[in-house]
Design a protein around this motif. Structure first.
Motif, PDB file in Angstrom:
ATOM      1  N   UNK A  33       6.138  -1.457  28.832  1.00  0.00           N
ATOM      2  CA  UNK A  33       6.228  -0.392  27.839  1.00  0.00           C
ATOM      3  C   UNK A  33       4.849  -0.308  27.184  1.00  0.00           C
ATOM      4  N   UNK A  34       4.674   0.599  26.248  1.00  0.00           N
ATOM      5  CA  UNK A  34       3.363   0.759  25.627  1.00  0.00           C
ATOM      6  C   UNK A  34       3.527   1.210  24.185  1.00  0.00           C
ATOM      7  N   UNK A  35       2.515   0.944  23.387  1.00  0.00           N
ATOM      8  CA  UNK A  35       2.481   1.482  22.038  1.00  0.00           C
ATOM      9  C   UNK A  35       1.033   1.691  21.634  1.00  0.00           C
ATOM     10  N   UNK A  36       0.832   2.659  20.781  1.00  0.00           N
ATOM     11  CA  UNK A  36      -0.511   3.010  20.342  1.00  0.00           C
ATOM     12  C   UNK A  36      -0.507   3.286  18.847  1.00  0.00           C
ATOM     13  N   UNK A  43      -4.276   0.057  21.328  1.00  0.00           N
ATOM     14  CA  UNK A  43      -3.422   0.493  22.430  1.00  0.00           C
ATOM     15  C   UNK A  43      -3.000  -0.757  23.191  1.00  0.00           C
ATOM     16  N   UNK A  44      -1.688  -0.945  23.321  1.00  0.00           N
ATOM     17  CA  UNK A  44      -1.169  -2.166  23.939  1.00  0.00           C
ATOM     18  C   UNK A  44      -0.101  -1.842  24.978  1.00  0.00           C
ATOM     19  N   UNK A  53      -5.625  -3.197  25.290  1.00  0.00           N
ATOM     20  CA  UNK A  53      -6.792  -2.550  25.887  1.00  0.00           C
ATOM     21  C   UNK A  53      -8.050  -2.849  25.074  1.00  0.00           C
ATOM     22  N   UNK A  54      -9.147  -3.075  25.782  1.00  0.00           N
ATOM     23  CA  UNK A  54     -10.411  -3.314  25.100  1.00  0.00           C
ATOM     24  C   UNK A  54     -10.938  -2.037  24.456  1.00  0.00           C
ATOM     25  N   UNK A 154      -7.852   4.468  29.574  1.00  0.00           N
ATOM     26  CA  UNK A 154      -7.711   3.115  29.035  1.00  0.00           C
ATOM     27  C   UNK A 154      -8.649   2.164  29.762  1.00  0.00           C
ATOM     28  N   UNK A 155      -9.153   1.180  29.015  1.00  0.00           N
ATOM     29  CA  UNK A 155     -10.103   0.218  29.569  1.00  0.00           C
ATOM     30  C   UNK A 155      -9.639  -1.212  29.312  1.00  0.00           C
TER      31      UNK A 155
END
Length: 237
Positions: A33-36, A43-44, A53-54, A154-155
């Motif tokens: 899943x993701x959240x920002x 951003x994870x 994310x870096x 994303x990085x």
């Protein structure tokens, strides 16, 4: 880049390398899943392999209510500059090369190639173009509520591709030719090879492209319309 450039050129430039990055991203993340948090610039990805994310870059949103894409730099909500800088780079690039889809604040879905009706398809078109311009090849899109889709670049070191591996390269080429809409097959395959660090050479008539890499050789033959009509690969030493 040349002084003459179109959105279709950018989509061809991005197609195969973007595909390989997205395949790699899916393998890295697994079930997730993701959240920002745009304000906190975080951003994870959560799940079997949590990743913070870096860096990440908000590109824009595609809304069904308006049938249009809104670039992040033009969003009246306002977001921190580091989050929207990539979209500003794209705006300036669009002005330089006369690509209205990149420089206009809002882009109707009907103005995009294929006139996509679904927000996720419209977002995908402009995300692909963004990759070719920025050189950031991993993207993520999600639901922003109400059917609106939001798109990010994303990085993270885990998202970088490993060295080219023969079977993977062949898979990417075959899948791209089957699943993706390529305007210029020659441009797409040659650009992928160069960006992926492979050898790439056309024959004198530009009817065959030979790609070479570690333990890998492939030839793509083109018909009179410039479409690939056959790919032969040899794997091994």
């Amino acid at each position: 880049m040349p002084e003459s450039l179109t959105l279709a050129n950018l989509l061809d430039d991005a197609a195969l390398l973007s595909l390989e990055h997205q395949l790699h991203l899916a393998e890295v993340l697994g079930d997730h899943d993701w959240n920002v948090d745009l304000r906190e610039q975080r951003f994870e990805f959560t799940g079997s392999r949590p990743i913070a994310c870096s860096r990440f870059h908000l590109l824009g949103t595609a809304a069904p209510s308006t049938g249009s894409w809104l670039w992040a730099w033009a969003n009246p909500s306002g977001f921190p500059a580091p989050v929207t800088q990539a979209s500003l780079t794209l705006r300036d690039f669009g002005h330089r090369y006369g690509i209205a889809e990149l420089s206009s604040p809002e882009v109707p879905f009907s103005a995009l190639p294929g006139s996509p009706a679904e927000p996720y398809l419209a977002a995908a078109v402009l995300t692909e173009a963004a990759k070719a311009v920025t050189g950031l090849w991993t993207s993520y899109g999600g639901d922003a509520g109400g059917g609106t889709r939001v798109a990010f670049l994303v990085e993270h070191p885990a998202f970088l591709l490993p060295p080219p591996e023969p079977a993977r390269v062949v898979r990417v080429i075959q899948q791209a030719l089957t699943d993706l809409h390529l305007s210029d097959h020659r441009r797409a395959l040659y650009g992928y090879a160069v960006r992926r660090g492979l050898g790439a050479a056309f024959d004198a008539n530009h009817t065959r492209l030979t790609l070479t890499g570690p333990a890998f050789t492939a030839t793509a033959d083109f018909d009179h319309l410039g479409r690939v009509h056959g790919v032969n690969a040899t794997l091994g030493s």
